[in-house]
Design a protein around this motif. Sequence first.
Motif, PDB file in Angstrom:
ATOM      1  N   ASN A  87     -16.406  56.978 -10.716  1.00  0.00           N
ATOM      2  CA  ASN A  87     -17.067  56.869  -9.416  1.00  0.00           C
ATOM      3  C   ASN A  87     -16.091  57.158  -8.276  1.00  0.00           C
ATOM      4  OD1 ASN A  87     -19.663  56.311 -10.287  1.00  0.00           O
ATOM      5  ND2 ASN A  87     -19.296  54.103 -10.367  1.00  0.00           N
ATOM      6  N   ASN A  88     -14.881  56.642  -8.391  1.00  0.00           N
ATOM      7  CA  ASN A  88     -13.858  56.915  -7.372  1.00  0.00           C
ATOM      8  C   ASN A  88     -13.557  58.411  -7.295  1.00  0.00           C
ATOM      9  OD1 ASN A  88     -13.639  54.227  -6.692  1.00  0.00           O
ATOM     10  ND2 ASN A  88     -11.825  53.875  -7.949  1.00  0.00           N
ATOM     11  N   ARG A 110     -16.385  60.141  -5.538  1.00  0.00           N
ATOM     12  CA  ARG A 110     -16.331  59.929  -4.092  1.00  0.00           C
ATOM     13  C   ARG A 110     -15.284  60.810  -3.425  1.00  0.00           C
ATOM     14  NH1 ARG A 110     -15.472  54.098  -4.128  1.00  0.00           N
ATOM     15  NH2 ARG A 110     -16.837  53.828  -5.878  1.00  0.00           N
ATOM     16  N   SER A 119     -16.088  63.705  -0.783  1.00  0.00           N
ATOM     17  CA  SER A 119     -15.549  63.706   0.584  1.00  0.00           C
ATOM     18  C   SER A 119     -14.780  65.006   0.871  1.00  0.00           C
ATOM     19  CB  SER A 119     -14.652  62.494   0.800  1.00  0.00           C
ATOM     20  OG  SER A 119     -13.486  62.596   0.022  1.00  0.00           O
TER      21      SER A 119
END
Length: 105
Positions: A94-95, A98, A102
């Motif tokens: 998930n990190n 993200r 971004s």
Amino acid sequence: MIDLANYMVIRKTFENFKDDFSSCTNVKELKLKTQKFLSFISSLDVESSLKDFIAKQKEIAKRLLLVINIRYIIIFMYKYLVQRLLSQLLSLINNALRILGSQLK
């Protein structure tokens, strides 16, 4: 003659245990047979030539019972570790998503 008869009975009992252990189909059955075997060899009063073998058999049977008895703890710990590691892996994925998301904006 009594000693010979006792040794014949002991031999036959060992043969029966060998067959029983070979034909075990589940853990509960193995545990019961191991407990019976331990009870049997603990009650034996044999001459010194067999005492070493009996002591080793008793030690291995006790280890087998220990492993059988703690298998649930091992399974619980396994599930806990797998769940924890999977959770950490999903968090890291998930990190990464993200960060990738971004960078695309």
